[in-house]
Design a protein around this motif. Structure first.
Motif, PDB file in Angstrom:
ATOM      1  N   ALA A  39       0.840  -1.206   0.000  1.00 47.07           N
ATOM      2  CA  ALA A  39       0.000   0.000   0.000  1.00 47.07           C
ATOM      3  C   ALA A  39       0.875   1.256   0.000  1.00 47.07           C
ATOM      4  CB  ALA A  39      -0.922  -0.017   1.221  1.00 47.07           C
ATOM      5  N   ASP A  40       1.947   1.220   0.778  1.00 45.86           N
ATOM      6  CA  ASP A  40       2.826   2.386   0.872  1.00 45.86           C
ATOM      7  C   ASP A  40       3.494   2.681  -0.479  1.00 45.86           C
ATOM      8  OD1 ASP A  40       4.160   4.297   2.832  1.00 45.86           O
ATOM      9  OD2 ASP A  40       5.888   3.384   1.830  1.00 45.86           O
ATOM     10  N   MET A  41       3.979   1.609  -1.137  1.00 41.99           N
ATOM     11  CA  MET A  41       4.655   1.819  -2.431  1.00 41.99           C
ATOM     12  C   MET A  41       3.657   2.281  -3.490  1.00 41.99           C
ATOM     13  SD  MET A  41       7.628  -1.117  -2.753  1.00 41.99           S
ATOM     14  CE  MET A  41       6.543  -2.543  -2.694  1.00 41.99           C
ATOM     15  N   GLN A  42       2.413   1.762  -3.423  1.00 36.49           N
ATOM     16  CA  GLN A  42       1.404   2.192  -4.399  1.00 36.49           C
ATOM     17  C   GLN A  42       1.078   3.671  -4.213  1.00 36.49           C
ATOM     18  OE1 GLN A  42      -1.565  -0.800  -3.509  1.00 36.49           O
ATOM     19  NE2 GLN A  42      -1.022  -2.031  -5.315  1.00 36.49           N
ATOM     20  N   ALA A  43       1.007   4.097  -2.957  1.00 38.54           N
ATOM     21  CA  ALA A  43       0.642   5.486  -2.678  1.00 38.54           C
ATOM     22  C   ALA A  43       1.779   6.454  -3.024  1.00 38.54           C
ATOM     23  CB  ALA A  43       0.253   5.629  -1.207  1.00 38.54           C
ATOM     24  N   ARG A  44       2.996   6.111  -2.609  1.00 35.62           N
ATOM     25  CA  ARG A  44       4.125   7.051  -2.800  1.00 35.62           C
ATOM     26  C   ARG A  44       4.806   6.955  -4.150  1.00 35.62           C
ATOM     27  NH1 ARG A  44       7.342   8.087   2.519  1.00 35.62           N
ATOM     28  NH2 ARG A  44       6.112   7.024   4.080  1.00 35.62           N
ATOM     29  N   ARG A  45       4.630   5.794  -4.831  1.00 34.51           N
ATOM     30  CA  ARG A  45       5.386   5.504  -6.064  1.00 34.51           C
ATOM     31  C   ARG A  45       6.894   5.559  -5.809  1.00 34.51           C
ATOM     32  NH1 ARG A  45       3.305   2.610  -9.505  1.00 34.51           N
ATOM     33  NH2 ARG A  45       4.610   3.462 -11.159  1.00 34.51           N
ATOM     34  N   GLN A  46       7.280   5.096  -4.635  1.00 32.16           N
ATOM     35  CA  GLN A  46       8.683   4.930  -4.238  1.00 32.16           C
ATOM     36  C   GLN A  46       8.732   3.743  -3.284  1.00 32.16           C
ATOM     37  OE1 GLN A  46      10.507   8.243  -2.229  1.00 32.16           O
ATOM     38  NE2 GLN A  46      10.404   9.588  -4.028  1.00 32.16           N
ATOM     39  N   ASN A  47       9.923   3.142  -3.124  1.00 25.79           N
ATOM     40  CA  ASN A  47      10.137   2.172  -2.056  1.00 25.79           C
ATOM     41  C   ASN A  47      10.856   2.924  -0.937  1.00 25.79           C
ATOM     42  OD1 ASN A  47      10.957   0.118  -0.323  1.00 25.79           O
ATOM     43  ND2 ASN A  47      11.365  -1.323  -1.981  1.00 25.79           N
ATOM     44  N   ALA A  48      10.045   3.497  -0.041  1.00 23.77           N
ATOM     45  CA  ALA A  48      10.594   4.433   0.948  1.00 23.77           C
ATOM     46  C   ALA A  48      11.520   3.734   1.925  1.00 23.77           C
ATOM     47  CB  ALA A  48       9.453   5.113   1.697  1.00 23.77           C
ATOM     48  N   TYR A  50      13.546   0.939   1.323  1.00 21.57           N
ATOM     49  CA  TYR A  50      14.815   0.421   0.792  1.00 21.57           C
ATOM     50  C   TYR A  50      15.513   1.356  -0.200  1.00 21.57           C
ATOM     51  CZ  TYR A  50      13.673  -3.969   3.069  1.00 21.57           C
ATOM     52  OH  TYR A  50      13.390  -4.930   4.009  1.00 21.57           O
ATOM     53  N   LEU A  51      14.743   2.174  -0.933  1.00 23.19           N
ATOM     54  CA  LEU A  51      15.358   3.093  -1.905  1.00 23.19           C
ATOM     55  C   LEU A  51      14.640   4.435  -1.855  1.00 23.19           C
ATOM     56  CD1 LEU A  51      15.784   0.629  -4.942  1.00 23.19           C
ATOM     57  CD2 LEU A  51      17.635   1.580  -3.559  1.00 23.19           C
ATOM     58  N   PRO A  52      14.727   5.112  -0.729  1.00 16.27           N
ATOM     59  CA  PRO A  52      13.969   6.359  -0.580  1.00 16.27           C
ATOM     60  C   PRO A  52      14.430   7.424  -1.576  1.00 16.27           C
ATOM     61  CG  PRO A  52      15.539   6.071   1.230  1.00 16.27           C
ATOM     62  CD  PRO A  52      15.540   4.785   0.455  1.00 16.27           C
ATOM     63  N   GLY A  53      13.466   8.217  -2.039  1.00 16.19           N
ATOM     64  CA  GLY A  53      13.802   9.370  -2.885  1.00 16.19           C
ATOM     65  C   GLY A  53      13.931   9.058  -4.363  1.00 16.19           C
ATOM     66  N   ILE A  54      13.748   7.791  -4.765  1.00 13.86           N
ATOM     67  CA  ILE A  54      13.874   7.454  -6.197  1.00 13.86           C
ATOM     68  C   ILE A  54      12.489   7.011  -6.702  1.00 13.86           C
ATOM     69  CG2 ILE A  54      15.179   6.160  -7.928  1.00 13.86           C
ATOM     70  CD1 ILE A  54      17.313   5.620  -5.798  1.00 13.86           C
ATOM     71  N   ASP A  55      11.928   7.796  -7.636  1.00 12.36           N
ATOM     72  CA  ASP A  55      10.550   7.552  -8.098  1.00 12.36           C
ATOM     73  C   ASP A  55      10.451   6.337  -9.008  1.00 12.36           C
ATOM     74  OD1 ASP A  55       9.556   9.719  -6.723  1.00 12.36           O
ATOM     75  OD2 ASP A  55       9.857  11.102  -8.406  1.00 12.36           O
ATOM     76  N   PHE A  56       9.342   5.616  -8.880  1.00 15.52           N
ATOM     77  CA  PHE A  56       9.070   4.493  -9.784  1.00 15.52           C
ATOM     78  C   PHE A  56       8.737   5.027 -11.176  1.00 15.52           C
ATOM     79  CE2 PHE A  56       7.206   1.616  -6.165  1.00 15.52           C
ATOM     80  CZ  PHE A  56       8.492   1.366  -5.716  1.00 15.52           C
ATOM     81  N   PRO A  57       9.210   4.354 -12.231  1.00 16.68           N
ATOM     82  CA  PRO A  57       8.768   4.709 -13.583  1.00 16.68           C
ATOM     83  C   PRO A  57       7.302   4.305 -13.770  1.00 16.68           C
ATOM     84  CG  PRO A  57      10.621   3.148 -13.612  1.00 16.68           C
ATOM     85  CD  PRO A  57      10.172   3.255 -12.206  1.00 16.68           C
ATOM     86  N   PRO A  58       6.608   4.925 -14.731  1.00 17.11           N
ATOM     87  CA  PRO A  58       5.179   4.627 -14.926  1.00 17.11           C
ATOM     88  C   PRO A  58       4.901   3.154 -15.235  1.00 17.11           C
ATOM     89  CG  PRO A  58       5.819   6.593 -16.155  1.00 17.11           C
ATOM     90  CD  PRO A  58       7.083   6.027 -15.580  1.00 17.11           C
ATOM     91  N   ALA A  59       5.832   2.464 -15.900  1.00 21.24           N
ATOM     92  CA  ALA A  59       5.578   1.066 -16.310  1.00 21.24           C
ATOM     93  C   ALA A  59       5.739   0.074 -15.164  1.00 21.24           C
ATOM     94  CB  ALA A  59       6.506   0.687 -17.459  1.00 21.24           C
ATOM     95  N   SER A  61       4.279  -1.499 -11.773  1.00 23.56           N
ATOM     96  CA  SER A  61       3.116  -1.595 -10.883  1.00 23.56           C
ATOM     97  C   SER A  61       3.515  -2.388  -9.643  1.00 23.56           C
ATOM     98  CB  SER A  61       1.938  -2.272 -11.592  1.00 23.56           C
ATOM     99  OG  SER A  61       2.308  -3.588 -11.944  1.00 23.56           O
ATOM    100  N   VAL A  62       2.772  -2.208  -8.571  1.00 23.47           N
ATOM    101  CA  VAL A  62       3.079  -2.873  -7.302  1.00 23.47           C
ATOM    102  C   VAL A  62       1.929  -3.800  -6.963  1.00 23.47           C
ATOM    103  CG1 VAL A  62       3.523  -2.520  -4.847  1.00 23.47           C
ATOM    104  CG2 VAL A  62       4.413  -0.888  -6.520  1.00 23.47           C
ATOM    105  N   SER A  63       2.250  -5.025  -6.518  1.00 22.24           N
ATOM    106  CA  SER A  63       1.197  -6.010  -6.275  1.00 22.24           C
ATOM    107  C   SER A  63       1.470  -6.827  -5.017  1.00 22.24           C
ATOM    108  CB  SER A  63       1.099  -6.964  -7.475  1.00 22.24           C
ATOM    109  OG  SER A  63       0.186  -8.002  -7.195  1.00 22.24           O
ATOM    110  N   GLY A  64       0.397  -7.257  -4.376  1.00 25.32           N
ATOM    111  CA  GLY A  64       0.507  -8.193  -3.269  1.00 25.32           C
ATOM    112  C   GLY A  64      -0.267  -9.469  -3.568  1.00 25.32           C
ATOM    113  N   ALA A  65      -0.570  -9.689  -4.849  1.00 26.87           N
ATOM    114  CA  ALA A  65      -1.385 -10.848  -5.251  1.00 26.87           C
ATOM    115  C   ALA A  65      -0.600 -12.158  -5.103  1.00 26.87           C
ATOM    116  CB  ALA A  65      -1.834 -10.673  -6.705  1.00 26.87           C
TER     117      ALA A  65
END
Ligand SMILES: NC(=O)c1ccc[n+]([C@@H]2O[C@H](COP(=O)([O-])OP(=O)(O)OC[C@H]3O[C@@H](n4cnc5c(N)ncnc54)[C@H](O)[C@@H]3O)[C@@H](O)[C@H]2O)c1
Ligand SMILES: O=P(O)(O)OC[C@H](O)CO
Length: 337
Positions: A39-48, A50-59, A61-65
């Motif tokens: 949920a945190d990575m989906q909301a922030r679009r970062q992995n706060a 382990y890799l704070p401050g680096i934005d995820f590219p649009p392609a 997606s984050v999943s817990g399925a």
């Protein structure tokens, strides 16, 4: 390509970001087991974490399925957990038709009562629990932070299956990330595992201010013992001169981004092993596999004095300051044997 990365620590996240930035337009799903982290990575679009401050590219997606459900629709599945979780991840992936590659660098740490074996390399675990998977490893000198920022890096894709090597190159090779292929999976995995143990030794050496001569000696003699073990396990000697051997050893033994090297530096400062491990917040695989490296070497009659000294240190049987005496006090030996 559709790429699934199972495990959202530093390295899985960095590689997922690298693949999702490819001009070719891969679609990448990054899976984490912890719903809160998803949920945190989906909301922030970062992995706060382990890799704070680096934005995820649009392609990306984050999943817990369910991992197998994700994997069944993928062209390539990456297992990005530490070594300790590999067995359970591969069990969960049984029946997956897509090529699978793991990123972990180590030997299994503990005796596995149900398997009746201990200290396996990743491909040996796979052969035991999921022999039908088309699988391999991605390894080489690579700090996650640098790959996440798009800094130039070279990796090696190793598998007996050309399909896996080709899929890894297609997924990750880019203007900032070169991926070389190698069919010597034993050599690539031994290099990735043993360099972590040797980095603890060089961290200790530097933390004790033993000097640059001592560090060069440790790296070079460490490479010799890594090669001896690998060859005894069936690897090709040349592999240890490559990215996953000498390359990763030099990076990890000298680069302060290394968690394994930092364990050695912290032990030299007088921290206990538990304090050192707790302060990292990331896995340092050398701590967990040093004993099994020594056990496998002993079983094969392979001499690994630096690894044995690290084990004695981690087990509390040797004080940091005495480790150098143990190594320097050995009988004279031929350099090439
Ligand atoms: N960080 C790097 O620069 C780097 C580079 C190359 C290889 N590696 C290797 O990759 C592996 C992973 O390293 P990392 O740096 O990403 O570790 P990390 O400590 O940053 O993160 C580990 C991740 O694995 C997850 N995890 C742990 N047990 C799990 C389980 N049972 N099921 C699912 N997820 C689980 C954790 O929640 C965490 O997200 C290690 O073997 C490491 O040696 C790391
Ligand atoms: O931080 P370390 O010591 O786990 O090393 C990370 C990578 O394996 C370097 O290639």
């Amino acid at each position: 390509m559709k790429i699934v990365v199972l495990g959202a620590g530093a390295w899985g996240t960095a590689l997922a970001m690298g693949a999702a930035r490819q001009p070719g337009g891969h679609s990448v799903a990054l899976w984490a087991r912890d719903g809160q982290q998803v949920a945190d990575m989906q909301a922030r679009r970062q992995n706060a974490r382990y890799l704070p401050g680096i934005d995820f590219p649009p392609a990306l997606s984050v999943s817990g399925a369910d991992p197998l459900a994700l994997a069944r629709s993928a062209d390539l599945v990456i297992v990005a957990t530490p070594m300790a979780a590999l067995r359970s991840m591969l069990l969960a992936l049984r029946g997956c038709p897509a090529p699978v590659a793991w990123l972990c660098k180590g030997f299994e740490a503990v005796a596995s009562a149900d398997s009746g074996s201990y200290g396996l390399l990743a491909h040996e675990v796979c052969a035991q629990v999921a022999p039908d998977l088309i699988a391999g490893v991605l390894s080489g000198p690579s700090f996650a932070q640098e790959v996440a920022r798009g800094q130039p890096t070279a990796l090696v894709a190793a598998s007996r299956h050309a399909l896996v090597r080709d899929a890894l190159v297609a997924a990750f090779h880019s203007p900032s990330l070169r991926v070389y292929a190698n069919d010597d999976i034993v050599g690539v995995e031994v290099g990735g595992a043993v360099k972590n143990v040797l980095a603890i030794a060089t961290g200790l050496c530097d933390g004790l201010n033993l000097g640059l001569n001592a560090r060069a000696a440790l790296i070079t003699r460490g490479l010799a013992e890594m090669t001896r073990l690998g060859v005894a396990l069936g690897a090709r000697p040349d592999t240890f001169m490559g990215l996953s051997g000498m390359g990763d050893l030099v990076l990890t033994a000298t680069g302060d981004l290394s968690r394994n090297r930092r364990v050695g530096l912290l032990l030299a400062q007088g921290q206990t092993l538990q304090q050192a491990v707790d302060s990292l917040g990331h896995v340092a695989e050398g701590v967990y596999c040093a004993r099994t490296v020594a056990q496998r070497a002993a079983g094969l009659g392979v001499d690994m004095p630096i690894t044995q000294a690290v084990v004695a240190l981690l087990d509390g049987q040797l004080a940091s300051a005495d480790a150098v005496g143990l190594l320097m006090g050995r009988d004279p030996a031929s350099e090439l044997r």
